[in-house]
Write an enzyme that holds these catalytic residues in place. Sequence first.
Site, PDB file in Angstrom:
ATOM      1  CG  ASP A  36      -1.933  -0.661   1.153  1.00 30.72           C
ATOM      2  OD1 ASP A  36      -2.245  -1.116   0.169  1.00 30.72           O
ATOM      3  OD2 ASP A  36      -3.062  -1.451   1.246  1.00 30.72           O
ATOM      4  CE  LYS A  58      -7.872   0.938  -2.975  1.00 33.61           C
ATOM      5  NZ  LYS A  58      -8.567   0.316  -2.080  1.00 33.61           N
ATOM      6  CG  MET A 173      -8.175   7.600   6.512  1.00 32.93           C
ATOM      7  SD  MET A 173      -8.936   6.092   5.576  1.00 32.93           S
ATOM      8  CE  MET A 173     -10.070   5.435   7.158  1.00 32.93           C
TER       9      MET A 173
END
Length: 248
Positions: A36, A58, A173
Site C-alpha cells: 500500500d 490509494k 483519515m
Amino acid sequence: MNEGKVYIVGAGPGDPKLITVYGLECIQKADVIAYDRLINDDLIKHAKKGAELIYCGKEPGKHGLIQEQIHQLLVEKALQGKVVTRLKGGDPFVFGRGAEEANVLAEHDIPYEIVPGITAGIAAPLYAGIPVTYRHLASSFAIVTGHGRAYKGEDNVHWEALAKGIDTIAFYMGVGNLHYICEQLMKHGKDPKTPVAVIQWGTYRKQKTVIGDLTSIENRVKEESVTHPAIVLVGEVVKIREQIQWFE
C-alpha cells in the site's frame, strides 16, 4: 503445481522498526509483495531477490489498483503457486479492508494467514507523547473513521455515544473532514474546550503534531499546513503531551 499462499500483513504505522518479527519474515519469503501507499520503503528493501513488487496504493482522488483488482491479483498470484505478501499499513483489520481480502481468498479456497500490525491510532499518539488511556483521566478509547460521507447521507457514526460516552477518540483519515468532526462532537454534547491533537506522518521522522481544542483545531491545522495522512485525537489525554513529549 505448488499450492500458493497469501499473508495479509500489518506493516505498522510507518517507522519500519515497528513491524512484527513475523511480518518481516513474510516480506522476506514472498514471491510477490502487494503493498500500500503508506508502506515505508525500507521494508520493501527486505524483499528477496527477484520478488515481484506491485504497488496497490490509494490516496484521496488517486487510486493505484482499485479494491476489486487487488482481490483478483491476490487470487491469480496464489493460484500460480506463489507466496504472496499483502502488505498493509497499520493493522490489516483496522480500516485496512484486510477482512474483505481474506473473505475473497476463503471463497477461492486459497490458504492464507493474517498478521496483526500496530495501528496508527495508538502509535501516532504514543510518538506524540499522548497516551490513549490514562488512570483517572481516560478509561475508554474508540477508533472511528474520519472520512464518512455525510454529504451523501452516509454518516453512520454514533456521534452522541462518542461525545458523551468515550474519553479518547481517534479519527482515521479525518483531517479533510475536521470541521464536520468537531461540529458533530460539540453538537452532541462534547465540551468545546476538549483538547484535540492532529498528528501528521505519525512515527516517521517528519512527524508533526498540532494542538488545539474543538473550537480552534481547524484553524491551527490550516496555519500549520497539516494534511493527510494524519490522525485526529480528541480527549483530555492530549494534555499529557506537555509532560512526556519525547519523539519530536
